[in-house]
Design an enzyme around this catalytic site. Structure first.
Site, PDB file in Angstrom:
ATOM      1  N   TYR A  24     -38.276 -18.481   4.283  1.00 40.75           N
ATOM      2  CA  TYR A  24     -37.451 -19.457   3.539  1.00 40.75           C
ATOM      3  C   TYR A  24     -38.228 -19.899   2.315  1.00 40.75           C
ATOM      4  O   TYR A  24     -38.445 -21.070   2.074  1.00 40.75           O
ATOM      5  CB  TYR A  24     -37.107 -20.638   4.464  1.00 40.75           C
ATOM      6  N   GLY A  25     -38.708 -18.900   1.554  1.00 38.43           N
ATOM      7  CA  GLY A  25     -39.437 -19.196   0.316  1.00 38.43           C
ATOM      8  C   GLY A  25     -38.510 -19.045  -0.874  1.00 38.43           C
ATOM      9  O   GLY A  25     -37.331 -19.403  -0.812  1.00 38.43           O
ATOM     10  N   SER A  50     -44.690 -23.261  10.120  1.00 36.83           N
ATOM     11  CA  SER A  50     -44.430 -22.932   8.715  1.00 36.83           C
ATOM     12  C   SER A  50     -43.991 -24.181   7.954  1.00 36.83           C
ATOM     13  O   SER A  50     -43.205 -24.989   8.449  1.00 36.83           O
ATOM     14  CB  SER A  50     -43.333 -21.867   8.647  1.00 36.83           C
ATOM     15  N   HIS A 107     -37.033  -6.046  -1.902  1.00 35.35           N
ATOM     16  CA  HIS A 107     -37.952  -5.247  -2.717  1.00 35.35           C
ATOM     17  C   HIS A 107     -38.369  -4.066  -1.845  1.00 35.35           C
ATOM     18  O   HIS A 107     -38.577  -4.229  -0.641  1.00 35.35           O
ATOM     19  CB  HIS A 107     -39.156  -6.125  -3.088  1.00 35.35           C
ATOM     20  N   GLY A 133     -36.067 -16.290  -7.186  1.00 34.41           N
ATOM     21  CA  GLY A 133     -35.189 -16.854  -6.170  1.00 34.41           C
ATOM     22  C   GLY A 133     -34.534 -18.161  -6.587  1.00 34.41           C
ATOM     23  O   GLY A 133     -33.349 -18.385  -6.304  1.00 34.41           O
ATOM     24  N   ASP A 190     -39.908  -2.285 -10.801  1.00 33.47           N
ATOM     25  CA  ASP A 190     -40.148  -3.715 -10.576  1.00 33.47           C
ATOM     26  C   ASP A 190     -41.631  -4.033 -10.762  1.00 33.47           C
ATOM     27  O   ASP A 190     -41.995  -4.982 -11.463  1.00 33.47           O
ATOM     28  CB  ASP A 190     -39.694  -4.091  -9.170  1.00 33.47           C
ATOM     29  N   GLU A 226     -47.307 -23.396 -30.369  1.00 31.56           N
ATOM     30  CA  GLU A 226     -47.034 -22.144 -31.078  1.00 31.56           C
ATOM     31  C   GLU A 226     -46.942 -20.937 -30.135  1.00 31.56           C
ATOM     32  O   GLU A 226     -46.053 -20.111 -30.278  1.00 31.56           O
ATOM     33  CB  GLU A 226     -48.171 -21.924 -32.100  1.00 31.56           C
ATOM     34  N   SER A 251     -36.362 -17.218 -39.233  1.00 28.58           N
ATOM     35  CA  SER A 251     -36.351 -17.120 -40.700  1.00 28.58           C
ATOM     36  C   SER A 251     -36.634 -15.688 -41.140  1.00 28.58           C
ATOM     37  O   SER A 251     -37.193 -14.887 -40.383  1.00 28.58           O
ATOM     38  CB  SER A 251     -37.417 -18.047 -41.281  1.00 28.58           C
TER      39      SER A 251
END
Ligand code: NAD
Ligand code: MG
Length: 338
Positions: A24-25, A50, A107, A133, A190, A226, A251
């Protein structure tokens, strides 16, 4: 290349299944909540102790130990960190797998590099959102979506592709587009994207620019605005309408500088290095290095992360962001909740 949308998917296919979201991340909370809000039957699987446990409970989920969650589900979506997934799979998911059930990932890392080898009698597919996520969740809540990749590795029941499309649509992918690919292509592109461009390339570019200005005696505050702060404004223009849109908005002077100087910064040598990095990904060398780094307690990872945190761009950035309180409002990430 064919792109699928909500109308090409069968929403019922995924609603008929009991789905266990393991972890549950970042991705886990997004998949679980989006599936629930799309009317699916979702439980969450986590290890004892957890930190995610309370967050998932708080969001209204039934939370079980990983093994029990996997045992009771028709579809197991594995959303634990890639470096932990092979161990979690071996100890808690593999023993719970039953023939004809579906095993899914966001993944292809574990399966493609052979760190996870599922049995031949289960469906295996991936649905990989092309975004963090927290955006998968926030875009869903705005009735939008993050594009998703879908790939089928094993199809034993004959409807794995349909299940994957239905899943991708239920997490919001069908609004932005679902692209079909394979595990090799998803995994290798990826990793390349995050290493060479999105994370690695970008952070090194920002830091080098910041260092060049401060080493030349310019104020770090100036250098921060910047080289880092303005990055988002430029990226928003790219996101909205590509490179042409950004060049239209800046510009003429900025555009001339872009056109004549950019390729001196990212040049043939940079591209040669990119090709080398891609080669390390394709050969599995990167995957092996990352797994052995984890096995030895992540010494390089921790050292490099600490060095990054001590960089003066982070100190000056913290101070400057504190003067822009609106940056802290409506943030995508709230560590107590998601
Ligand atoms: P994360 O680090 O944010 O979350 C991991 C979760 O796994 C936590 O809730 C943790 O408690 C849980 N966990 C740890 N050990 C566990 C165990 N034994 N059993 C059950 N749960 C356990 O991870 P993440 O970044 O969401 O990555 C998950 C997967 O999604 C990975 O495969 C990653 O490559 C993929 N992915 C992530 C993103 C992203 O935005 N972070 C984007 C695309 C794909
Ligand atoms: Mg990615």
């Amino acid at each position: 290349m064919k792109v699928f949308y909500d109308a090409d998917t069968d929403p019922q296919l995924i609603k008929d299944k009991r789905i266990a979201v393991i972890g549950y991340g970042s991705q886990g909370h997004a998949h679980a909540n989006n599936l629930k809000d799309s009317g699916c039957n979702v439980i969450v699987g986590l290890p004892a102790g957890s930190r995610s446990w309370d967050k998932a409970k708080e969001a209204g989920f039934e939370v079980l130990y990983t093994r029990d969650a996997a045992e009771s589900a028709d579809l197991i979506m594995v959303l634990v960190p890639d470096e932990l997934a092979p161990g979690v799979y071996r100890d808690e998911i593999a023993p719970a797998l039953k023939p004809g059930r579906s095993l899914a990932f966001a993944h292809g890392f574990g399966v493609h590099f052979g760190k996870i080898v599922p049995p031949a009698d289960v469906n295996v597919f991936l649905v990989a959102p092309k975004g963090p996520g927290h955006l998968v969740r926030s875009e869903y809540l705005r009735d939008r979506g993050v594009p998703c990749l879908l790939a089928v590795h094993q199809d034993v029941t004959g409807d794995t592709r349909g299940i994957g499309l239905s899943y991708a649509s239920a997490i919001g992918g069908g609004k932005a587009g679902i692209i079909e690919t394979n595990f090799k292509e998803e995994t290798e592109t990826d990793l390349f994207g995050e290493q060479a461009v999105l994370c690695g390339g970008l952070t090194s570019l920002i830091q080098a620019g910041f260092e060049t200005l401060t080493e030349a005696g310019y104020a770090p505050e100036m250098a921060y605005f910047e080289c880092l702060h303005e990055m988002k404004l430029i990226v928003d223009l790219l996101y909205e309408g590509g490179i042409g849109n950004m060049r239209y908005s800046v510009s003429n002077t900025a555009e001339f500088g872009d056109l004549t100087r950019g390729s001196r910064i990212v040049n043939e040598q940079t591209k040669a290095e990119m090709k080398k990095i891609l080669g390390e990904i394709q050969s599995g060398e990167f995957a092996d290095e990352w797994m052995s780094e984890c096995e030895s307690g992540k010494p390089n990872f921790k050292r490099l992360e600490a060095e990054g945190a001590e960089h003066s761009i982070e100190t000056v950035g913290k101070r400057l962001r504190a003067m822009m309180p609106w940056l802290g409002e409506k943030t995508l990430v709230n560590r107590q909740v998601n």
